[in-house]
Design a protein around this motif. Structure first.
Motif, PDB file in Angstrom:
ATOM      1  N   ILE A  81       8.481 -29.528 -77.152  1.00  0.00           N
ATOM      2  CA  ILE A  81       9.194 -29.797 -78.395  1.00  0.00           C
ATOM      3  C   ILE A  81       8.191 -30.101 -79.497  1.00  0.00           C
ATOM      4  CG2 ILE A  81      10.938 -31.211 -79.530  1.00  0.00           C
ATOM      5  CD1 ILE A  81      11.990 -29.488 -77.210  1.00  0.00           C
ATOM      6  N   GLY A  82       8.324 -29.419 -80.629  1.00  0.00           N
ATOM      7  CA  GLY A  82       7.411 -29.598 -81.751  1.00  0.00           C
ATOM      8  C   GLY A  82       7.952 -30.549 -82.805  1.00  0.00           C
ATOM      9  N   PRO A 100      15.845 -29.394 -82.627  1.00  0.00           N
ATOM     10  CA  PRO A 100      14.607 -29.401 -81.850  1.00  0.00           C
ATOM     11  C   PRO A 100      13.891 -28.056 -81.919  1.00  0.00           C
ATOM     12  CG  PRO A 100      16.380 -30.442 -80.604  1.00  0.00           C
ATOM     13  CD  PRO A 100      17.017 -29.827 -81.819  1.00  0.00           C
ATOM     14  N   ILE A 101      12.573 -28.117 -82.142  1.00  0.00           N
ATOM     15  CA  ILE A 101      11.725 -26.924 -82.177  1.00  0.00           C
ATOM     16  C   ILE A 101      11.167 -26.700 -80.780  1.00  0.00           C
ATOM     17  CG2 ILE A 101       9.626 -25.919 -83.145  1.00  0.00           C
ATOM     18  CD1 ILE A 101      10.083 -27.714 -85.608  1.00  0.00           C
ATOM     19  N   LEU A 102      11.420 -25.535 -80.217  1.00  0.00           N
ATOM     20  CA  LEU A 102      11.027 -25.242 -78.845  1.00  0.00           C
ATOM     21  C   LEU A 102       9.890 -24.229 -78.807  1.00  0.00           C
ATOM     22  CD1 LEU A 102      11.494 -25.299 -75.723  1.00  0.00           C
ATOM     23  CD2 LEU A 102      13.149 -23.437 -76.092  1.00  0.00           C
ATOM     24  N   VAL A 223      12.422 -38.222 -83.325  1.00  0.00           N
ATOM     25  CA  VAL A 223      13.525 -37.688 -84.123  1.00  0.00           C
ATOM     26  C   VAL A 223      14.724 -37.413 -83.217  1.00  0.00           C
ATOM     27  CG1 VAL A 223      14.262 -35.808 -85.642  1.00  0.00           C
ATOM     28  CG2 VAL A 223      11.905 -36.679 -85.776  1.00  0.00           C
ATOM     29  N   PHE A 224      14.479 -36.754 -82.106  1.00  0.00           N
ATOM     30  CA  PHE A 224      15.519 -36.455 -81.115  1.00  0.00           C
ATOM     31  C   PHE A 224      15.173 -37.178 -79.819  1.00  0.00           C
ATOM     32  CE2 PHE A 224      14.987 -32.689 -83.821  1.00  0.00           C
ATOM     33  CZ  PHE A 224      16.237 -32.644 -84.436  1.00  0.00           C
ATOM     34  N   PRO A 225      15.983 -38.122 -79.365  1.00  0.00           N
ATOM     35  CA  PRO A 225      15.676 -38.838 -78.124  1.00  0.00           C
ATOM     36  C   PRO A 225      15.792 -37.913 -76.916  1.00  0.00           C
ATOM     37  CG  PRO A 225      17.847 -39.444 -78.928  1.00  0.00           C
ATOM     38  CD  PRO A 225      17.229 -38.602 -79.992  1.00  0.00           C
ATOM     39  N   VAL A 232      20.378 -30.380 -75.618  1.00  0.00           N
ATOM     40  CA  VAL A 232      20.237 -29.184 -76.450  1.00  0.00           C
ATOM     41  C   VAL A 232      19.551 -28.061 -75.673  1.00  0.00           C
ATOM     42  CG1 VAL A 232      19.110 -28.251 -78.507  1.00  0.00           C
ATOM     43  CG2 VAL A 232      20.288 -30.445 -78.628  1.00  0.00           C
ATOM     44  N   LEU A 233      18.494 -28.398 -74.931  1.00  0.00           N
ATOM     45  CA  LEU A 233      17.830 -27.370 -74.141  1.00  0.00           C
ATOM     46  C   LEU A 233      18.787 -26.748 -73.135  1.00  0.00           C
ATOM     47  CD1 LEU A 233      14.352 -29.009 -73.448  1.00  0.00           C
ATOM     48  CD2 LEU A 233      14.831 -27.075 -74.969  1.00  0.00           C
ATOM     49  N   SER A 234      19.664 -27.569 -72.551  1.00  0.00           N
ATOM     50  CA  SER A 234      20.597 -27.055 -71.547  1.00  0.00           C
ATOM     51  C   SER A 234      21.634 -26.108 -72.145  1.00  0.00           C
ATOM     52  CB  SER A 234      21.306 -28.206 -70.828  1.00  0.00           C
ATOM     53  OG  SER A 234      22.382 -28.724 -71.595  1.00  0.00           O
TER      54      SER A 234
END
Length: 283
Positions: A81-82, A100-102, A223-225, A232-234
């Motif tokens: 995550i960036g 989220p930046i992947l 920023v994102f716990p 989100v990834l799922s």
């Protein structure tokens, strides 16, 4: 505290678990700490077996002199995550992301916490990134809530998302993974700590280069716990047991312009409270 480790030469590591200061051999339960072990509830079973006296003590007199490998073997994916800390986004010249930046690391970037990091030929912009790593314990697909997503986490580890910024930005065509996938660019460990023993949003992260402080922050500033990231990834892919998620780095990297980039012979040190410490020599 419980800490799972893999000890020994690369490719021939031996799984062990430390429970309340005593180190036990895990080979009666599993040949390795991998996705199958995690999916079968291996961490909880091993912890219970150790406390019940059902595992043999480690038969290594001085385990501190044995190489420590990454605490999980052969992940199918290393997902990164960036810009997940606002201050790091700012030092990178970017706004705080809305989503989220992947980006990805190849699984063969994975090395032990104290193994050398090898910069690519001609590199002048190598960089360090201390990160909380999440290890997935059960198959996660389209989680509806953050709480559900956290239920798929086996445990947490310390990671270094080593980067080569010229390859990441100037030579990448816009795909960050290009600067992230060189061999040795993902030191992980030393420990995998079960999820029920760690609060992932209350951990201090620090890094040093040649003994000089670089990063010092807390996962409270994400920023994102973690739960949101896994959820989100799922929804974008299926997360498999043993997959590793690197959750972003705080401010204090060389990309900021405040510190020199890595050169051969530099020593990186990284630490997260409760998850141990790493030390890598750059070559």
């Amino acid at each position: 505290m419980t800490a799972f480790r893999r000890l020994g030469p690369a490719g021939a590591e031996r799984p062990v678990v430390e429970v309340d200061g005593t180190i036990y051999d895990l080979t009666p339960l599993t040949s390795d700490i991998d996705g199958a072990f995690l999916a079968g509830g291996g961490l909880a079973r091993a912890r219970a077996a150790a406390r019940a006296g059902e595992l043999p003590l480690l038969d290594v007199v001085t385990p501190q002199n044995v190489r420590i490998g990454p605490p999980v073997a052969r992940p199918q994916a290393i997902l990164c995550i960036g810009q997940n800390y606002a201050a790091h986004a700012a030092e990178s010249g970017s706004p705080v992301p809305e989503h989220p930046i992947l980006f990805l690391k190849h699984p063969n970037t994975l090395v032990g916490p104290d193994d050398d990091v090898v910069l690519p030929r001609g590199s002048t912009r190598g960089d360090w990134e201390v990160e909380l790593a999440v290890v997935i314990g059960s198959r996660a697909w389209d989680c509806a809530t953050d709480e559900e997503a956290l239920g798929h986490v086996a445990g947490y580890a310390l990671g270094n998302d080593v980067s080569e910024r010229e390859h990441q930005f100037e030579l990448s065509g816009g795909q960050w993974s290009t600067g992230k996938t060189f061999p040795t660019f993902c030191p992980l460990g030393p420990d995998l700590v079960p999820a029920d023993e760690i609060d992932p949003q209350d951990l201090r992260l620090r890094s040093w280069v040649n003994g000089e402080p670089r990063q010092d922050s807390t996962t409270k500033d994400m920023v994102f716990p973690v739960g949101t990231l896994v959820r989100v990834l799922s929804t974008r892919m299926v997360l498999e047991p043993g997959d590793v998620v690197l959750t972003g780095t705080p401010e204090g990297v060389a990309l900021s312009g405040r510190f020199p980039y890595l050169t051969r012979g530099d020593i990186m040190e990284l630490e997260i409270d409760g998850l141990g410490r790493q030390r890598q020599r750059v070559r």
